[in-house]
Design a protein around this motif. Structure first.
Motif, PDB file in Angstrom:
ATOM      1  N   LYS A 181       0.902  -1.188  -0.095  1.00 30.44           N
ATOM      2  CA  LYS A 181      -0.172  -0.111   0.295  1.00 30.44           C
ATOM      3  C   LYS A 181       0.951   1.343   0.081  1.00 30.44           C
ATOM      4  O   LYS A 181       0.615   2.323  -0.809  1.00 30.44           O
ATOM      5  N   ILE A 182       2.035   1.052   0.725  1.00 29.52           N
ATOM      6  CA  ILE A 182       2.779   2.452   0.929  1.00 29.52           C
ATOM      7  C   ILE A 182       3.583   2.602  -0.760  1.00 29.52           C
ATOM      8  O   ILE A 182       3.418   3.736  -1.198  1.00 29.52           O
ATOM      9  N   LEU A 183       3.973   1.445  -1.250  1.00 29.54           N
ATOM     10  CA  LEU A 183       4.695   1.483  -2.630  1.00 29.54           C
ATOM     11  C   LEU A 183       3.555   2.169  -3.346  1.00 29.54           C
ATOM     12  O   LEU A 183       4.134   2.996  -4.242  1.00 29.54           O
ATOM     13  N   GLN A 184       2.467   1.736  -3.622  1.00 28.84           N
ATOM     14  CA  GLN A 184       1.329   2.012  -4.473  1.00 28.84           C
ATOM     15  C   GLN A 184       1.182   3.528  -4.202  1.00 28.84           C
ATOM     16  O   GLN A 184       1.251   4.387  -5.285  1.00 28.84           O
ATOM     17  N   ALA A 185       1.213   4.064  -2.870  1.00 31.49           N
ATOM     18  CA  ALA A 185       0.669   5.338  -2.559  1.00 31.49           C
ATOM     19  C   ALA A 185       1.968   6.356  -3.054  1.00 31.49           C
ATOM     20  O   ALA A 185       1.845   7.376  -3.406  1.00 31.49           O
ATOM     21  N   SER A 186       3.304   5.926  -2.953  1.00 38.95           N
ATOM     22  CA  SER A 186       4.362   6.618  -3.324  1.00 38.95           C
ATOM     23  C   SER A 186       4.361   6.626  -4.942  1.00 38.95           C
ATOM     24  O   SER A 186       4.922   7.535  -5.300  1.00 38.95           O
ATOM     25  N   SER A 187       3.960   5.567  -5.592  1.00 41.63           N
ATOM     26  CA  SER A 187       4.148   5.578  -6.769  1.00 41.63           C
ATOM     27  C   SER A 187       3.105   6.539  -7.574  1.00 41.63           C
ATOM     28  O   SER A 187       3.212   7.168  -8.626  1.00 41.63           O
ATOM     29  N   GLN A 188       1.948   6.562  -6.921  1.00 47.71           N
ATOM     30  CA  GLN A 188       0.830   7.590  -7.446  1.00 47.71           C
ATOM     31  C   GLN A 188       0.956   8.776  -6.553  1.00 47.71           C
ATOM     32  O   GLN A 188       1.321   8.906  -5.591  1.00 47.71           O
TER      33      GLN A 188
END
Length: 1549
Positions: free
Chosen positions: A152-159
């Motif tokens: 979830k953190i990875l996704q949030a940082s990528s968007q």
């Protein structure tokens, strides 16, 4: 999964997961598998767990703050999960369609959270303090939530922004709540209300330990810390868990055993038709023989025949094995389940190793693979550690419980078995059942699982190896199988040698025991050298056997060390040569090595377990037979009968000791009226004692009725004394009442004895009453009966062991018509005729039948058997009467003497009127001293010798004696480095260095071989395998063989060094002990010295060498591992320092604690057995007084006390194991991690090498700590032996420049000049300024009261006591200047107690073989022994038993005379024996001395004045000074001390 997640959310995507530097899992996978995993677990476990909680209720726990938080968090989690669910519904309403997974997962999670919350409360009500089930659930939840957390953190940082804000928030809420629950779950609740934990003063923390704590054995840490700070004591130990105590365990087993017995009895016997039918089908027979170590199978024809011939079929035997399995099986099975898991987990690591090596080979794969593998290896290793140690814990606790139960069962049984059964086994055998056989069960249970686990491990290992290398594995396996018979042969030979060595050891210790018991005589005769050579001779044989054993040991060590290597060599060589295409690469080689290492353990264990099984099955049969013995019938004596006025009635009694024997008593009809005294008389062996036993219900009643009204007190013929204080022996479990107790002591004439005993009535009495005389024991036994205040008294000849006047006192004050027991019913078996006129009734037994019965007068008038009996005994009895009267007139000052049984004084002060009476007294003395057991006599002797010192000293002496004797030093704390150096010095300093050097070389060659293997495997990557194959195999073989040879050499040299050290330490100890002054032996109990020669030398011979071997082995293995890992990945050196620190830290804690626990365990073990052997000998007394259950309780307490120190001992090993293996696992982790980091510059061979080394290290680290601990325990023996081989010695045996002329002393003149002497430093002088001179050939009598210094004077001549002032000269030679042997071999003494050594008679007379046979015979003729010796078949080689037990006391005295005649020196000292000799012997000795020694100087210490009336001069000593010294005639006319003594002796009027 598509219908759940929808088409656009794939379940698995390899590119996203594996082949990327930033791996992630798909959303569908996260939502399904990761979310459901904890839920599935909890719902699966829940039904079983609830069932368990319903069964086990420990009381409820009060609601605590922590519990409230747990519950609130659980409810919040449910709310959070269902928020998601409702949000999905909300979205659907808004028209955003979500796939079904968004409904299913929150629903399932919410339900599960509710279930978890319910469990939290239900556990609280059931008293669970810490829950394993919930711990695992929360752990899984957190673990599974970590992946979505990251993604979830990875996704949030990528968007740029978070899309699904609500779900994002709820997830992090969920995660933090789950984490809080997990953390709360690690802590413990308070104990439940009303639980036993609260009441126990020192409860075992295991019961209240949390889940984590019990997984890692953290709860033991408090004990480890306490033991490290200061040595543990018994009071620091935790109480046993309720379920491990005898109270629970023994009834548990007995219940199952009784069921088995009942089943055996109720099984229908074969009907009569079956008797003539065909042999029984084997199945029934199987049940019958079942359990007894697999005693089933086809019934043999003989068995069938027996069954047919016997009219009743042989009853089915109850199986003890089955009852054991029923009682302990379920608990043990938990351990087995752990073992199964552990076996499977073991094989995970080699597979991970294969993947790791593969990973290092491949280029361009993401690094995280390697780290994941490293951590997986670490986690499986930790899991394996925890599982393994829990398996061990269960097995060891089962073993402990089995031992408790078996000991309890045997103890309870031994109190009720019949006499016939008791006679079939000796006390020693039964005690062995308890010690050895119970121990065997305990040892077996710990490894029993290997029976199925070893084959399983072997099969799994072979399966994986086959996958790896194909059929060439079989070559390696063949080598392994060939090594098994080799090991078996070595084990067989070793066992044979051990038996042989035990025999030598026993004979050496027996000889040492005799030497130490007769050390004074050895010194007086100067015979030490001859005996030293005898001991060293036996010792040499013993060491030769030890050397053979050590050589075999070296061979087996070599086999064990080289096995894995040989196996690997053959396998790889075959593999490479079988097929051109076979390439040996790192993966194949090192994975195979890891698997071979796994194989090593089960292959080695299997034969051991099987042999242990065989031994245990023997033990099983023995215990089963013992527990199946017949029991006494508790109803054979009717105790309820109140109808008649007779308190004891026997009607038509017919009794036997065992059903097979003839009846001992027949037609017994007795009626004893209430309150009367019945005497039972008859010849020896006519059944008097049997009658008493029959009344107690100890005999088999064949017919008739017995009834006894009221309670019974019983005094057996041989007093039974417990190892307790004198007071406890008398009270025997009844409350103490001062006044009653005093009266009892008075009536039993014990008051004077208490004054003599060091601690009064609180004196600890040794086993079997060793420190009381026979008479005292009998009186204590009487006192016990009197104190018990029973209604019926059965007295079995209590008066025979005491002296006549005491017997009279006891009869008058206790048994007789005026005694303390008047009004009670008394049945008295007696030989003393003097009391018969005063009894109510007399019953005469002849050959097991009542021949007549009536009062004294009636029987006399009948003139039957009784009158004849009287005539036989009357003559001596009249004399006895006289004497008893005399002594009573003399006043009762004699009692203290009787208390020490010190007949010396009794005879001294006795006004002897006529010869017959003197004669008689002497016979009485002989009888009474013969009647007591020999060990007592030796104790009394010491008593006498101490009393020879002057009076004032006596007050001080007891205190000092106590102090002197009690100070054995028990070493606590660490062993000093000096001791290790001492041992190294004994081995030889150069040899010690050389041994270490050899070990170093051996490790180097092993490392060399493995490095070579890793080079070889690297050929695979450069495709050079074909050309080099032969060279590679050859060098590998050479290096491995070198290692084998070096192992053999190092083991050999180590064995040589150890045996050299053992020889040196023993001979030093022996030489020193033979040169130690006599005073040392007076103040040190012999047992303590023997212990040094037995236990400590045994440790140095056998325990130390194997410990040193193991220690060096494990130490160098651990060292080489570190070297290998550091050389392949140098960065590893950084980690070594902290790991070593933790290791040493744990090791110090463990060693300190476990050492003390071992000590406590061995100290608390012996009381179990000594109490047991006491109980067996006294079982009839215990039953008579009805103390059965009290004794069972005492035994249980002793066993529990022992298990209290054994249990922490087990746990300490588990505690250590978990911690040390954690360090080992860290080594594996770091080796793997650093291999991954340095992947670029490492070849696969090196990675394989370093990680496979790391995988082995845990085992050797663990053993190294154990060995350090054992080494510390065992090296103490060296310290103790050293301590006793450095005690102060006496003067040298020979002084070269002061040797006296060979024919000295010619004249025999003795001159004392101002001579003073004391027994020991700090005591008063015994002789004060003695000056006198004696001319050659004079006969001097020395007399004086007890303690005047008579014996001291003779001891001074021999320099047993060294002068405190002045000197003695013999024929102008000062005796203080010459060597002791030169002096002692020129003097002759005939000592007071004749001491003989076991060996031939010839050896006893002339140990140095100096004399010819004629001389020996001549001496025997003069000492009147020639007839006796020439009549025996062995002539001079007649074997003397230990202490000369097979000769009478008189004959022993004559042997001492013959010794004196053989030596024939100018000076003879005769220490006259007091009461031990009969008159004839005495006259023989006197006449021989007068004829054979007429030209010698003779000193006689006289106790009877008539022997010295014709001597040249008489010396009267008083308080260590010369009182009178003149011819006997002159002294009598002076009317001084001598005259008064002569008057007392009736020699002058």
């Amino acid at each position: 999964m598509e219908p759940l997640c929808g088409p656009d959310r794939p379940f698995w995507e390899a590119n996203q997961t594996f082949h990327t530097e930033r791996p992630d899992l798909t959303e569908c996978f996260q939502l399904s598998v990761l979310s459901w995993l904890p839920c599935i677990y909890l719902w699966a476990v829940c039904p079983f767990y609830l069932f368990y909680l319903k069964r086990n209720n420990r009381g409820y726990i009060m609601m605590s703050i922590m519990n409230r938080f747990k519950t609130v968090f659980g409810l919040l989690l449910w709310i959070v999960c269902w928020t998601d669910l409702f949000y999905t519904f909300h979205e659907q309403r808004l028209g955003e369609i979500r796939p079904p997974i968004y409904f299913v997962t929150p629903l399932v999670l919410g339900m599960t959270m509710l279930l978890a919350t319910f469990l939290i409360q239900f556990e609280r009500l059931r008293g669970v303090q810490s829950s394993g089930v919930l711990f695992i659930f929360w752990f899984l939840s957190v673990l599974c939530a970590i992946v979505p957390f990251r993604s979830k953190i990875l996704q949030a940082s990528s968007q740029s922004e978070v899309q699904d804000k609500l779900r994002f928030t709820t997830f992090y809420l969920y995660f933090s709540l789950a984490l809080c629950e997990f953390i709360l779950c690690c802590f413990n609740e308070k104990p439940p209300l009303f639980s036993s934990v609260v009441t126990d003063p020192n409860p075992c923390p295991e019961a209240t330990a949390g889940f984590l704590s019990s997984m890692t054995f953290w709860w033991f840490t408090s004990m480890a810390v306490k033991g490290y700070k200061m040595p543990l004591e018994a009071k620091d130990l935790w109480s046993l868990n309720k379920r491990d105590s005898s109270k629970v365990m023994v009834p548990n087993l007995l219940r199952e055993w009784e069921k088995e017995q009942a089943k055996a009895k109720s099984e229908p016997h074969l009907s009569s038709q079956a008797l003539y039918s065909k042999p029984l089908p084997s199945s029934t027979n199987n049940i019958a023989g079942g359990g007894g170590g697999g005693g089933g199978g086809e019934s043999s024809p003989e068995e069938v025949e027996v069954l047919l011939s016997n009219q009743k079929a042989a009853p089915h035997k109850p199986s003890f094995l089955r009852s054991l399995i029923r009682a302990f099986g379920p608990y043990f099975m938990i351990g087995s389940a752990y073992k199964l898991m552990q076996d499977i987990v073991t094989f995970v690591n080699p597979q991970l190793l294969r993947m790791l090596i593969k990973f290092t080979k491949e280029k361009g794969v993401p690094d995280w693979w390697g780290y994941a593998l490293a951590f997986l290896m670490f986690f499986t290793a930790i899991l394996q550690t925890l599982i393994l140690h829990h398996h061990f814990q269960y097995c060891f606790v089962t073993g402990m419980n089995v031992r408790t139960a078996i000991i309890g069962a045997i103890y309870r049984k031994s109190l009720v078995i019949t006499n016939a059964a008791k006679r079939s086994t000796t006390v020693g055998e039964v005690v062995n059942l308890m010690s050895v056989d119970a121990q065997r069960f305990m040892d077996l249970t710990t490894f029993l699982n290997m029976l199925w686990s070893a084959p399983l491990q072997i099969m799994l290992a072979l399966y994986f190896l086959w996958q790896n290398l194909g059929p060439s594995v079989l070559a390696g396996v063949a080598v392994m199988i060939l090594l098994i018979p080799l090991n078996a042969v070595i084990a067989m030979k070793t066992r044979a040698y051990q038996v042989e060595q035990m025999q030598y050891k026993d004979s050496r210790i027996k000889l040492m025991n005799e030497i130490l018991n007769g050390i004074k005589v050895l010194k007086l005769y100067a015979w030490e050298i001859s005996f030293r050579d005898k001991v060293l001779d036996i010792r040499q044989k013993e060491l030769n056997t030890l050397r053979k054993t050590a050589y075999l040991g070296a061979l087996s060590t070599m086999a064990w060390t080289s096995a894995p290597f040989l196996v690997a060599l053959t396998t790889f060589a075959v593999y490479v040569n079988v097929d051109e295409n076979n390439v040996l690469d790192a993966e194949k080689a090192f994975v195979s090595l890891a698997l071979f290492n796994i194989l090593r353990f089960p292959l080695n264990m299997l034969p051991q377990v099987i042999s242990s099984m065989v031994q245990t099955s023997v033990s099983l049969k023995r215990i089963q037979n013992f527990l199946s013995h017949d029991e006494l019938d508790p109803n054979s004596v009717d105790r309820k009968n109140n109808s008649t006025e007779f308190s004891v009635t026997v009607v038509n009694g017919k009794f036997t000791w065992s059903k097979e024997d003839l009846p001992v008593l027949q037609n017994i009809n007795v009626m004893v009226p209430q309150g009367s005294l019945l005497a039972v008389v008859g010849h020896v062996g006519c059944g008097k004692s049997s009658l008493i036993s029959a009344l107690l219900g100890e005999m088999e009643k064949l017919e008739g009725e017995i009834s006894i009204r009221g309670s019974v007190a019983y005094v057996p013929q041989q007093a039974w004394i417990q190892n307790a204080t004198l007071r406890d022996n008398i009270l025997f479990g009844i409350a103490y009442n001062e006044q009653k107790y005093r009266c009892v002591l008075e009536a039993c004439a014990l008051t004077p004895d208490l004054e003599v005993l060091p601690g009064g009535d609180m004196t600890e009495i040794g086993e079997k009453g060793i420190n009381l005389s026979g008479g005292q024991r009998q009186r204590v036994s009487l006192a016990r009966a009197l104190y018990s205040d029973a209604e019926v008294y059965l007295l079995d000849d209590p008066l025979s062991a005491v002296d006549a006047h005491v017997a009279k006192h006891i009869f008058d004050n206790l048994i007789g018509p005026e005694g303390a027991l008047k009004g009670k019913t008394r049945i008295l078996v007696t030989h003393g005729i003097s009391f018969l006129p005063q009894v109510d009734n007399i019953m005469v037994i002849v050959e097991g039948r009542v021949s007549e019965m009536g009062s004294y007068q009636e029987l006399l008038t009948q003139n039957g058997a009784f009158a004849e009996f009287l005539r036989n005994y009357a003559l001596e009895d009249i004399v006895e009467e006289d004497q008893a009267l005399e002594e009573l007139i003399e006043d009762e000052e004699l009692f203290p003497d009787d208390a020490l049984s010190n007949h010396t004084d009794m005879v001294d002060n006795e006004p002897v009127v006529n010869e017959t009476k003197r004669n008689f007294i002497r016979q009485i003395s002989v009888i009474s001293s013969e009647g007591e057991n020999p060990r007592c006599r030796s104790v009394r002797r010491q008593g006498c010798s101490q009393r020879k010192s002057p009076e004032p000293q006596e007050k001080k002496k007891p205190l000092e004696m106590d102090k002197l004797i009690q100070s054995e030093t028990a070493a606590t704390g660490r062993v000093k480095t000096k001791v290790y150096l001492e041992y190294a010095k004994a081995v030889g300093p150069l040899l010690s260095v050389f041994i270490c050097f050899l070990y170093g070389c051996q490790s180097a060659s092993a490392i060399g071989a493995n490095i070579w293997l890793s080079q070889w495997t690297n050929d695979a990557s450069t495709n050079q395998t074909k050309e080099n194959a032969v060279m590679r195999v050859g060098v590998y073989a050479a290096l491995g063989t070198a290692q084998g040879v070096l192992v053999l050499m190092s083991s050999f040299t180590l064995a040589m060094g150890n045996i050299g050290a053992a020889r040196k330490l023993h001979s030093d100890l022996l030489t020193n002990k033979l040169q130690t002054p006599q005073s040392f032996f007076d103040t040190t109990p012999i047992g303590r010295i023997i212990n040094r020669f037995a236990k400590d030398i045994y440790v140095i011979d056998e325990a130390l060498p194997s410990t040193v071997l193991m220690f060096l082995g494990t130490f160098f293995v651990s060292l080489s591992t570190m070297i290998v890992i550091i050389s392949s990945t140098p960065i590893f050196a950084v980690v070594i320092a902290p790991l070593t620190f933790i290791y040493v830290f744990v090791q110090r804690f463990y060693v300190a604690t476990s050492r003390q626990l071992k000590r406590l365990e061995s100290v608390s073990r012996s009381p179990i057995y000594s109490h047991f052997s006491e109980t067996i000998t006294g079982s009839s007394v215990i039953r008579a007084y009805g103390r059965h259950s009290a004794f069972v309780l005492m035994s249980d307490l002793k066993v529990d006390e022992n298990q209290k120190s054994y249990f922490p001992g087990i746990v300490s090993n588990r505690w250590l194991g978990v911690r040390i293996e954690f360090i080992g696992n860290c080594i594996v982790l770091f080796a793997a991690v650093f291999a991954v980091t340095g992947k670029e510059n490492l070849n696969p061979g090196l990675v394989g090498l370093s990680v496979s080394y790391a995988l082995q290290v845990t085992m050797s680290l663990n053993w190294m700590v154990r060995m350090t601990s054992d080494l510390e325990n065992n090296i103490v023996a060296v310290e103790r032996v050293k301590e006793y081989s450095e005690t102060k010695t006496e003067a040298p045996w020979e002084v070269e420049d002061k040797k006296p002329p060979p024919d000295w002393p010619r004249e025999g003149n003795v001159h004392f000049q101002d001579y003073s002497v004391r027994y020991r430093e700090g005591l008063d002088l015994v002789l004060k300024n003695l000056t006198l001179s004696v001319k050659g050939g004079e006969k001097i009598g020395i007399v004086g009261r007890t303690g005047a210094g008579k014996s001291s004077m003779t001891l001074c001549l021999f320099r047993i006591l060294e002068a405190a002032g002045g000197e003695i000269t013999i024929d102008d030679v000062k005796i203080s200047e010459i060597g002791l042997h030169d002096l002692r071999s020129k003097l002759t003494i005939i000592p007071q107690e004749p001491v003989l050594f076991s060996g031939s008679l010839r050896m006893n007379l002339d140990p140095f073989d100096k004399c010819t046979d004629e001389a020996v015979w001549k001496a025997l003729t003069h000492s009147h022994l020639d007839k006796f010796v020439s009549n025996s078949p062995a002539k001079l080689e007649l074997e003397c038993a230990e202490g000369g037990e097979n000769l009478s006391v008189g004959q022993r005295q004559l042997v001492c005379l013959a010794r004196a005649l053989l030596r024939k020196t100018r000076i003879l000292v005769l220490d006259e024996a007091t009461a031990a000799i009969d008159l004839e012997t005495d006259d023989l000795i006197q006449s021989t001395i007068r004829t054979q020694f007429e030209d010698c100087t003779v000193f006689t210490i006289a106790h009877r004045l008539n022997t010295i009336m014709d001597y040249t001069r008489v010396l009267v000593l008083d308080k260590g000074q010369v009182a009178e010294f003149d011819t006997p005639a002159n002294l009598l006319s002076q009317k001084g001390i001598f005259w008064s003594m002569a008057k007392d002796a009736g020699l002058v009027q």
